[in-house]
Design a protein around this motif. Structure first.
Motif, short mmCIF file in Angstrom:
data_model
loop_
_atom_site.label_atom_id
_atom_site.label_comp_id
_atom_site.label_asym_id
_atom_site.label_seq_id
_atom_site.Cartn_x
_atom_site.Cartn_y
_atom_site.Cartn_z
N ASN A 265 31.76 53.36 52.42
CA ASN A 265 30.67 53.94 51.44
C ASN A 265 30.38 52.97 50.42
O ASN A 265 29.73 53.13 49.32
CB ASN A 265 31.00 55.21 51.03
CG ASN A 265 32.31 55.33 50.23
OD1 ASN A 265 33.11 54.25 50.00
ND2 ASN A 265 32.81 56.44 49.69
N GLY A 266 31.14 51.85 50.31
CA GLY A 266 31.00 50.68 49.27
C GLY A 266 31.97 50.95 48.03
O GLY A 266 31.85 50.17 47.30
N GLU A 267 32.66 52.14 48.10
CA GLU A 267 33.39 52.48 47.19
C GLU A 267 34.80 51.69 47.08
O GLU A 267 35.20 51.51 48.40
CB GLU A 267 33.82 53.91 46.86
CG GLU A 267 32.59 54.71 46.43
CD GLU A 267 32.56 54.46 44.88
OE1 GLU A 267 33.21 54.43 44.17
OE2 GLU A 267 31.24 54.09 44.65
N TRP A 268 35.50 51.06 46.26
CA TRP A 268 36.51 50.40 46.20
C TRP A 268 37.70 51.31 46.25
O TRP A 268 37.81 52.45 45.09
CB TRP A 268 36.81 49.25 45.12
CG TRP A 268 35.84 48.20 45.40
CD1 TRP A 268 34.62 48.05 44.87
CD2 TRP A 268 36.40 46.90 45.92
NE1 TRP A 268 33.94 46.92 45.39
CE2 TRP A 268 34.98 46.28 46.12
CE3 TRP A 268 37.13 46.48 46.71
CZ2 TRP A 268 34.87 45.03 46.67
CZ3 TRP A 268 37.35 45.31 47.30
CH2 TRP A 268 35.94 44.66 47.23
N LEU B 130 32.34 41.16 37.69
CA LEU B 130 32.67 39.69 37.38
C LEU B 130 31.49 39.22 36.25
O LEU B 130 31.77 38.37 35.45
CB LEU B 130 32.74 39.03 38.41
CG LEU B 130 32.72 37.40 38.47
CD1 LEU B 130 34.05 36.98 37.66
CD2 LEU B 130 32.94 36.75 39.83
N LYS B 131 30.11 39.50 36.74
CA LYS B 131 28.95 38.89 36.06
C LYS B 131 29.12 39.33 34.58
O LYS B 131 29.02 38.57 33.63
CB LYS B 131 28.11 39.17 36.75
CG LYS B 131 26.63 38.63 36.04
CD LYS B 131 26.57 37.32 36.15
CE LYS B 131 26.28 36.51 34.96
NZ LYS B 131 26.30 34.92 35.15
N ALA B 132 29.44 40.53 34.23
CA ALA B 132 29.22 41.17 32.92
C ALA B 132 30.58 41.08 32.51
O ALA B 132 30.69 41.69 31.33
CB ALA B 132 28.70 42.56 33.15
N GLY C 101 42.35 38.09 39.95
CA GLY C 101 42.05 37.94 41.30
C GLY C 101 40.53 37.90 41.53
O GLY C 101 39.96 38.86 41.02
N ILE C 102 39.61 37.01 41.67
CA ILE C 102 38.21 37.08 41.69
C ILE C 102 37.85 36.95 43.21
O ILE C 102 38.22 36.12 43.97
CB ILE C 102 37.39 36.10 40.90
CG1 ILE C 102 37.93 36.33 39.40
CG2 ILE C 102 36.09 35.80 41.32
CD1 ILE C 102 37.41 35.31 38.30
N ASN D 158 31.13 39.86 43.38
CA ASN D 158 31.14 40.01 42.00
C ASN D 158 32.22 40.82 41.50
O ASN D 158 31.84 41.60 40.59
CB ASN D 158 29.59 40.50 41.79
CG ASN D 158 29.50 40.44 40.30
OD1 ASN D 158 29.74 39.29 39.69
ND2 ASN D 158 28.67 41.55 39.70
N VAL D 159 33.38 40.68 42.20
CA VAL D 159 34.48 41.51 41.52
C VAL D 159 35.65 40.81 41.01
O VAL D 159 36.00 39.64 41.68
CB VAL D 159 35.24 42.26 42.78
CG1 VAL D 159 36.66 42.75 42.67
CG2 VAL D 159 33.83 43.45 43.01
#
Lengths: 446, 235
Positions: free
Chosen positions: A297-300, A250-252, A205-206, A211-212
């Protein structure tokens, strides 16, 4: 941080005259439902009435030609063939047909065999009613070391394929492979086996806006090809299921974070509601809904947010389908043959609001973009399906009015001599008309 | 790390460019167009140039083209020798998430690269029309406007084809779909998935962008990644 909202406002202002009226192909936002479970890179989403449901069907020895086949069912109520099989394309072998996925332009449908590791590429735009096989990818275990192509996920100009197993020991350690849309292998990526990773894979799943890339995990060939009765009696085999999800850059295409999600997390569904940045997954063996969400905090984080049925009875949730507005989730449980609806208004606290026994065994569930039509099929895996009179094989169509699933029609896949009905994708005649007309248009211009 | 933002002071200066680009892109628009790929807000810091690998996806196809000065040639001349950002488009496109968006994005990228010593003389941009009947060299020249005149350290070439027959192999090679709009829409609309191709100096397609992932900073970083791969010092 780049945001497109001001751009969109200006563009809208400058181009108001050029904006599309809503048509058969309407623009989508973010990840697109079964119609809502397609890749966010996919175009031509069907937001009106679908014309066909394609069913990737497992061949059964002694039934019809015994081979796997792509079955086309007419599902447009305006058709005089509504609810009937209008085409069947056999691939002349049995390889454990399982899942499918469109290329980004919806012209080609990729379908895989979990046993023989073949990938079939069907042209579904030249004649959507009667797809044509245009290429078969063979020898993938030798080329990639991977076995069991499962998820086919469109990316710009290419397909990302998640495998389930490997050619070394047929266990669950596996990887992904990228192919061009024409079927040429570009490269492979191993699932992580460090930092908590178990190396297993299942779905993709994108979320491009973040960018995940998310992946889930199931089991290897040794398990999914084993008779289910024997499997559950084999304690060592029962240990060989995936217990992780991986969040990738995703990019890398590089793993960034591994989540411990016990009990085989399967289908991944990102919320389609613009601005939402969370996904849900159901765990097959532990019967839970998990939420994957980015914190303040941006953490998943991944957290268990709901229980499906009575986990002690192992209802085996096998497929989920999220509504286009991200507010509801269908869940099919194989063992009890039930279709459940969860209110996802608060994704941190999903609530079951409806359930119905829709078959003696049910597997895939797909809904139309407007959520009014729900399609259900019956087969899980050839060696996991129930036996005897409980081995119903069907596609059942229902109308959903928000309160009740009402049967519309049913196709009996054994009576029709087809096989076991597994994965579904929608088709439309509009795409053929568009490409046919283009030839005429351009020819006239020359 | 520099991230473009349309809310920044820099961005506010861009709105003139946005509007100009849109006017350029729509000046010749006769019809509406339909692009179906969704557009999503980007909300992340792209990985830094050189910290990741771009795969060799496929060889860029070759074919006969006509430039904005009506000179015939081969597409290969525009996909080799430099890092190339190639856009397949048509000038009559007026869909907000289609060719005008590509034009605007390319313009942003180009202006950024022109400031980069590493990119000067090593990067080029190509817009190739898939509507050869309408997009004659004259139309492409007008569409390109100031960019056609040359002199930029990051040149932008505007190409078309002499016929559908000569165009078709290139579209097929790139895997570019083009279809007529669905019934009920204007009869000249062309539907396609917006695609831009990043091509290395050996002619390999190394990345493909569609609307969902057409993020200027990502594209710039990808271009710089290819330059680093070529041994160029990138600041």
């Amino acid at each position: 941080m780049f945001s497109d909202k001001p751009i969109r406002r200006v563009l809208r202002g400058c181009l108001a005259a050029g904006l599309l009226a809503a048509g058969v192909f309407a623009p989508g936002y973010q990840a697109a439902a079964d119609e809502t479970c397609n890749s966010p890179f996919m175009s031509n989403l069907i937001k009106g009435q679908e014309d066909y449901v394609y069913v990737w069907t497992l061949g059964v020895e002694g039934i019809g030609d015994g081979s796997d086949k792509l079955v086309t069912i007419d599902v447009n109520p305006a058709s005089n063939l509504y609810g009937q099989v209008v085409h069947s394309l056999s691939v002349s072998r049995r390889g454990e047909a399982h899942h499918m996925g469109f290329t980004e332009d919806r012209r080609y449908l990729w379908a895989g065999g979990l046993d023989d590791s073949r990938i079939y590429i069907f042209d579904v735009y030249t004649n959507p009613r009667a797809p044509q096989l245009v290429r078969t990818l063979e020898g993938l275990p030798g080329q990639t070391g991977l076995v069991g192509p499962h998820t086919f996920y469109a990316m710009p100009g290419r397909m990302l394929v998640q495998f389930l197993s490997n050619s070394n020991d047929h266990g669950g350690v596996t990887g992904m492979a990228v192919f061009t849309n024409k079927g040429d292998l570009v490269r492979t990526y191993a699932m992580p086996t460090t930092n908590g990773g178990d190396g297993y894979g299942y779905d993709i799943g994108i979320n491009p806006g973040k960018n995940v890339l998310l992946t889930s995990s199931f089991a290897g060939w040794n398990n999914y090809m084993m008779d289910l009765g024997k499997l559950v009696q084999d304690p060592e085999a029962m240990k060989r299921f995936g217990n992780t999800m991986v969040l990738w850059d995703l990019k890398a295409v590089a793993p960034k974070q591994v989540f411990q999600v016990p009990g085989a997390p399967l289908e991944i569904r990102w919320s389609l509601n613009e601005g939402d940045n969370w996904a849900v997954v159901a765990t097959a063996l532990t019967s839970k809904i998990w939420l994957i969400k980015q914190g303040a905090n941006g953490e998943w984080q991944a957290k268990d947010v709901a229980t499906i049925g009575d986990p002690s009875k192992i209802p085996l949730p096998v497929d989920i389908s999220i509504t286009a507005n991200g507010k509801g989730l269908w869940v099919n449980t194989f063992m009890d043959g039930k279709t459940r609806y969860f209110d996802l208004s608060d994704p941190e606290n999903p609530k079951q609001t409806y359930e119905k026994a829709t078959g003696k065994q049910v597997n895939m569930v797909s809904q139309s973009w407007d959520g009014q039509r729900v399609y259900i099929t019956s087969s899980l895996l050839a060696n996991w399906d129930k036996k005897g009179e409980n081995d119903e094989q069907f596609l059942r169509a229902f109308r959903w009015d928000g309160n009740e699933l009402t049967p519309l029609f049913e196709v009996d896949f054994y009576k029709e001599r087809l096989g076991r009905a597994h994965h579904m994708k929608f088709g439309t005649d509009a795409i053929r008309a568009a490409y046919e007309d283009l030839d005429d248009t351009l020819a006239a211009r020359e | 790390m520099k991230i473009w933002t349309t809310r920044s002071p820099r961005a506010s200066n861009r709105w003139g460019v946005v509007v100009a680009a849109l006017f350029a892109a729509t000046l010749f628009a006769e019809v509406a167009a339909a692009h179906e790929a969704p557009k999503v807000p980007a909300d992340f810091d792209p990985p830094a140039p050189g910290t990741y690998r771009l795969e060799r996806i496929m060889q860029a196809p070759d074919g006969r083209i006509v430039d904005a000065n009506s000179k015939r040639g081969q597409l290969a001349a525009y996909t080799h020798g430099k890092v190339t950002l190639l856009s397949l488009m048509y000038t009559a496109c007026s869909d907000e998430t289609g060719c005008p968006l590509a034009f605007y994005t390319i313009d942003m990228i180009k202006r950024d690269l022109e400031k980069s010593k590493a990119a000067r003389g090593r990067v080029q941009v190509v817009s190739l029309s898939f509507d050869p009947e309408h997009d004659t060299p004259e139309v492409m020249r007008a569409y390109g406007g100031k960019h056609v005149k040359g002199g930029s350290p990051v040149p932008w070439h505007f190409l078309t084809a002499a016929s559908k027959r000569e165009l078709a192999p290139m579209l097929d090679g790139f895997g570019q779909d083009v279809s007529k709009a669905a019934k009920g829409q204007a009869d000249k609309e062309l539907v396609h998935v917006l695609k831009l191709f990043l091509i290395d100096k050996e002619g390999w397609v190394r990345e493909i962008y569609s609307t969902s992932y057409l993020i200027p900073q990502v594209v710039v970083n990808d271009i710089k990644t290819l330059l680093i791969e070529d041994g160029v010092k990138v600041n």
